[in-house]
Design an enzyme around this catalytic site. Structure first.
Site, PDB file in Angstrom:
ATOM      1  N   THR A 156      31.004  21.184  -6.812  1.00 40.00           N
ATOM      2  CA  THR A 156      30.334  20.730  -8.157  1.00 40.00           C
ATOM      3  C   THR A 156      31.411  20.742  -9.427  1.00 40.00           C
ATOM      4  O   THR A 156      32.568  21.440  -9.422  1.00 40.00           O
ATOM      5  CB  THR A 156      29.459  22.104  -8.085  1.00 40.00           C
ATOM      6  OG1 THR A 156      28.824  22.112  -9.629  1.00 40.00           O
ATOM      7  CG2 THR A 156      30.088  23.467  -8.022  1.00 40.00           C
ATOM      8  N   ASP A 157      30.551  20.039 -10.422  1.00 37.45           N
ATOM      9  CA  ASP A 157      31.633  19.946 -11.528  1.00 37.45           C
ATOM     10  C   ASP A 157      31.697  21.516 -12.273  1.00 37.45           C
ATOM     11  O   ASP A 157      32.402  21.724 -13.604  1.00 37.45           O
ATOM     12  CB  ASP A 157      31.081  18.868 -12.665  1.00 37.45           C
ATOM     13  CG  ASP A 157      29.675  19.053 -12.910  1.00 37.45           C
ATOM     14  OD1 ASP A 157      28.893  20.108 -12.483  1.00 37.45           O
ATOM     15  OD2 ASP A 157      29.228  18.315 -13.597  1.00 37.45           O
ATOM     16  N   GLU A 158      30.842  22.337 -11.730  1.00 38.20           N
ATOM     17  CA  GLU A 158      30.474  23.550 -12.494  1.00 38.20           C
ATOM     18  C   GLU A 158      31.840  24.542 -12.328  1.00 38.20           C
ATOM     19  O   GLU A 158      32.176  25.452 -13.086  1.00 38.20           O
ATOM     20  CB  GLU A 158      29.409  24.486 -12.023  1.00 38.20           C
ATOM     21  CG  GLU A 158      28.051  23.708 -12.093  1.00 38.20           C
ATOM     22  CD  GLU A 158      26.715  24.607 -12.480  1.00 38.20           C
ATOM     23  OE1 GLU A 158      26.919  25.692 -12.595  1.00 38.20           O
ATOM     24  OE2 GLU A 158      25.683  24.070 -11.965  1.00 38.20           O
ATOM     25  N   TYR A 185      27.560  31.647  -9.052  1.00 41.63           N
ATOM     26  CA  TYR A 185      27.452  30.507  -8.178  1.00 41.63           C
ATOM     27  C   TYR A 185      28.902  29.659  -8.556  1.00 41.63           C
ATOM     28  O   TYR A 185      29.340  29.261  -7.359  1.00 41.63           O
ATOM     29  CB  TYR A 185      26.215  29.324  -8.575  1.00 41.63           C
ATOM     30  CG  TYR A 185      26.441  28.022  -8.108  1.00 41.63           C
ATOM     31  CD1 TYR A 185      26.421  27.740  -6.802  1.00 41.63           C
ATOM     32  CD2 TYR A 185      26.498  26.948  -9.017  1.00 41.63           C
ATOM     33  CE1 TYR A 185      26.260  26.489  -6.310  1.00 41.63           C
ATOM     34  CE2 TYR A 185      26.578  25.644  -8.605  1.00 41.63           C
ATOM     35  CZ  TYR A 185      26.431  25.542  -7.230  1.00 41.63           C
ATOM     36  OH  TYR A 185      26.884  24.198  -6.889  1.00 41.63           O
ATOM     37  N   LYS A 223      31.911  28.608  -5.428  1.00 38.54           N
ATOM     38  CA  LYS A 223      32.156  27.239  -5.295  1.00 38.54           C
ATOM     39  C   LYS A 223      33.570  27.165  -5.269  1.00 38.54           C
ATOM     40  O   LYS A 223      34.326  26.654  -4.463  1.00 38.54           O
ATOM     41  CB  LYS A 223      31.415  26.410  -5.821  1.00 38.54           C
ATOM     42  CG  LYS A 223      29.753  26.304  -5.483  1.00 38.54           C
ATOM     43  CD  LYS A 223      29.446  25.869  -4.257  1.00 38.54           C
ATOM     44  CE  LYS A 223      29.584  24.489  -3.662  1.00 38.54           C
ATOM     45  NZ  LYS A 223      29.469  24.014  -2.431  1.00 38.54           N
TER      46      LYS A 223
HETATM   47  N1  LIG Z   1      21.838  19.596  -6.347  1.00 36.93           N
HETATM   48  C1  LIG Z   1      23.103  19.237  -7.335  1.00 36.93           C
HETATM   49  O1  LIG Z   1      22.777  18.865  -8.338  1.00 36.93           O
HETATM   50  C2  LIG Z   1      24.651  19.889  -6.957  1.00 36.93           C
HETATM   51  C3  LIG Z   1      25.503  19.517  -7.879  1.00 36.93           C
HETATM   52  C4  LIG Z   1      26.851  19.592  -7.458  1.00 36.93           C
HETATM   53  C5  LIG Z   1      27.113  20.059  -6.484  1.00 36.93           C
HETATM   54  N2  LIG Z   1      26.292  20.409  -5.450  1.00 36.93           N
HETATM   55  C6  LIG Z   1      26.752  20.952  -3.993  1.00 36.93           C
HETATM   56  O2  LIG Z   1      26.059  20.180  -3.171  1.00 36.93           O
HETATM   57  C7  LIG Z   1      25.626  21.000  -1.893  1.00 36.93           C
HETATM   58  C8  LIG Z   1      24.289  20.586  -1.674  1.00 36.93           C
HETATM   59  O3  LIG Z   1      23.303  21.184  -2.743  1.00 36.93           O
HETATM   60  P1  LIG Z   1      21.959  21.093  -2.685  1.00 36.93           P
HETATM   61  O4  LIG Z   1      21.227  20.785  -4.112  1.00 36.93           O
HETATM   62  O5  LIG Z   1      21.312  20.112  -1.643  1.00 36.93           O
HETATM   63  O6  LIG Z   1      21.272  22.555  -2.225  1.00 36.93           O
HETATM   64  P2  LIG Z   1      20.056  23.068  -1.696  1.00 36.93           P
HETATM   65  O7  LIG Z   1      19.910  24.343  -2.176  1.00 36.93           O
HETATM   66  O8  LIG Z   1      18.856  22.071  -1.851  1.00 36.93           O
HETATM   67  O9  LIG Z   1      20.374  22.969  -0.063  1.00 36.93           O
HETATM   68  C9  LIG Z   1      21.092  23.948   0.596  1.00 36.93           C
HETATM   69  C10 LIG Z   1      21.061  23.675   2.188  1.00 36.93           C
HETATM   70  O10 LIG Z   1      21.771  24.753   2.795  1.00 36.93           O
HETATM   71  C11 LIG Z   1      21.153  25.549   3.724  1.00 36.93           C
HETATM   72  N3  LIG Z   1      21.847  26.681   3.861  1.00 36.93           N
HETATM   73  C12 LIG Z   1      22.061  27.902   2.724  1.00 36.93           C
HETATM   74  N4  LIG Z   1      22.731  28.738   3.449  1.00 36.93           N
HETATM   75  C13 LIG Z   1      23.139  28.648   4.577  1.00 36.93           C
HETATM   76  C14 LIG Z   1      23.840  29.375   5.285  1.00 36.93           C
HETATM   77  N5  LIG Z   1      24.262  30.462   5.276  1.00 36.93           N
HETATM   78  N6  LIG Z   1      23.986  28.700   6.863  1.00 36.93           N
HETATM   79  C15 LIG Z   1      23.423  27.163   6.733  1.00 36.93           C
HETATM   80  N7  LIG Z   1      22.642  26.558   5.948  1.00 36.93           N
HETATM   81  C16 LIG Z   1      22.498  27.329   4.690  1.00 36.93           C
HETATM   82  C17 LIG Z   1      19.731  25.648   3.076  1.00 36.93           C
HETATM   83  O11 LIG Z   1      18.914  26.205   3.947  1.00 36.93           O
HETATM   84  C18 LIG Z   1      19.392  24.509   2.298  1.00 36.93           C
HETATM   85  O12 LIG Z   1      19.127  23.676   3.220  1.00 36.93           O
HETATM   86  C19 LIG Z   1      26.055  22.387  -2.273  1.00 36.93           C
HETATM   87  O13 LIG Z   1      27.188  22.751  -1.836  1.00 36.93           O
HETATM   88  C20 LIG Z   1      25.897  22.400  -3.748  1.00 36.93           C
HETATM   89  O14 LIG Z   1      26.923  23.379  -4.283  1.00 36.93           O
HETATM   90  C21 LIG Z   1      25.009  20.299  -5.662  1.00 36.93           C
END
Ligand SMILES: NC(=O)c1ccc[n+]([C@@H]2O[C@H](COP(=O)([O-])OP(=O)(O)OC[C@H]3O[C@@H](n4cnc5c(N)ncnc54)[C@H](O)[C@@H]3O)[C@@H](O)[C@H]2O)c1
Length: 342
Positions: free
Chosen positions: A134-136, A159, A163
């Site tokens: 993430t950009d965070e 968070y 990451k």
């Molecule tokens: N959504 C955004 O805008 C965004 C932006 C930047 C980066 N990200 C990164 O992208 C990735 C996906 O984000 P997202 O928004 O789809 O998240 P989300 O919270 O919608 O989904 C996360 C998934 O991971 C699963 N999970 C959580 N803990 C787990 C574990 N211990 N073992 C197995 N599965 C597990 C959850 O059940 C869920 O299905 C993350 O790594 C997040 O840091 C997201």
């Protein structure tokens, strides 16, 4: 045993969109999806693919090393695309421990199991580990400027700290063991299948229910907005063609204040559901916007310089904000019409 890509967290927002995208584009490739199905994951996000022969779901926790090792024993994992995470900043402010458990320990387990398996097969140099970040991790921007791949990490909440920690572990496995690791750091994704706690579903759900739409602080925090399908295309390119040991920033070239995003969504809803406006005696859904106490340590602005991925891999976002928001609102309205909670 045919080779498969291991997707982690594929029942969540971006992971499930990626599985749909990848299955459509490469219908013959094998995908294994491991997901713990936390509050954020749902198999409803995957109904279209669940019966496909080349898709397998494993209900498991990546923070449990036995589960992770078993996956590498049972399948020939040619690469990992690691989405699974605890992903909601507000929850990390309430309690950071699940974030360390999943984001740090879970990532370490995947790296260790992948390394052991790939070394044993003599294929460490051929296989890939792609960390979705993430950009965070770069912290917060004041005024102008954008995050590049060289911006030093400066995480500001548990968070983003978890990451950043995971990213350092990923890089260390590349340096120490010669693993083919790659990291992509993206901005705020939006689109179908996002969990209800996030900003866009919250706006839509509250508007449709005639409830106050809560906006942190003065709504002036700026994020760069990336349509999830554009992100999926970027991941596909980075996983297959990105240079190992590199970081790629992925952004939508779409900096907007939270308040602007909220107003745009309200306008789309005004156009589509004038009947509800009438029923609720509202002129506009934006009349429901209510400012609430700001998030602790709320980062002011994130902005991504996505020049590297554009130059090296030819990727750029294809869906502009107007189109992306329209598709998103349509998707949620469809869900709402069939009485599925948003
Ligand atoms: N959504 C955004 O805008 C965004 C932006 C930047 C980066 N990200 C990164 O992208 C990735 C996906 O984000 P997202 O928004 O789809 O998240 P989300 O919270 O919608 O989904 C996360 C998934 O991971 C699963 N999970 C959580 N803990 C787990 C574990 N211990 N073992 C197995 N599965 C597990 C959850 O059940 C869920 O299905 C993350 O790594 C997040 O840091 C997201």
């Amino acid at each position: 045993m045919s080779k498969a890509i291991l997707i982690t967290g594929g029942a969540g927002f971006i992971g499930s969109n990626f599985i749909h995208y990848y299955q459509n584009k490469y219908p013959d490739r094998q995908l294994i999806n491991v997901d713990k199905l936390t509050y954020a994951g749902s198999l409803n996000n995957l109904t279209e693919v669940e019966n496909k022969e080349n898709y397998h779901f494993i209900h498991g926790d990546i923070a449990d090393i036995n589960t992770v090792e078993a996956i590498f024993r049972d399948y020939d994992i040619e690469g990992v695309i690691h989405f699974a995470a605890e992903s909601h900043v507000d929850r990390s402010i309430d309690d950071a421990s699940p974030f360390i458990h999943t984001n740090v320990v879970g990532t370490l387990n995947l790296l260790q199991a992948a390394r052991a398996d790939w070394e044993a097969k003599g294929e460490l140099p051929e296989r890939r580990f792609h960390q979705i970040s993430t950009d965070e991790v770069y912290g917060s921007l004041e005024g102008s400027g954008k995050f590049t791949e060289k911006t030093p990490y400066d995480p500001r909440n548990p968070y983003s700290a978890s990451k950043a920690g995971a990213n350092f572990l990923v890089q260390s496995f590349g340096h120490t063991y010669g693993m083919n690791v790659i990291i992509s750091s993206c901005s705020n994704n939006y689109g179908p299948r996002q969990h209800e706690e996030k900003l866009l579903p919250t706006i839509i759900r509250h508007a449709l229910a005639n409830e106050p739409i809560p906006i942190y602080g003065d709504g002036k925090n700026i994020r760069d907005w990336l349509f999830v399908e554009d992100h999926c295309k970027a991941i596909d390119m980075i996983y297959h063609h990105g240079k190992v040991m590199e970081v790629y920033n992925v952004g939508g070239n779409n900096e907007q204040e939270n308040l602007t995003i909220t107003q745009l969504i309200c306008q789309l809803l005004d156009d589509r559901r004038p009947d509800l406006l009438q029923a609720y005696h509202l002129e506009h859904f934006s009349d429901l916007i209510t400012f609430v106490e700001d998030r602790k340590g709320h980062d002011k602005r994130y902005a991504i310089d996505a020049g590297k991925i554009q130059k090296e891999l030819g990727w750029q976002p294809e869906i502009d904000l107007e189109n992306g928001l329209r598709k998103t609102v349509e998707w949620y309205l469809q869900k709402w019409k069939t009485n599925v909670p948003i």
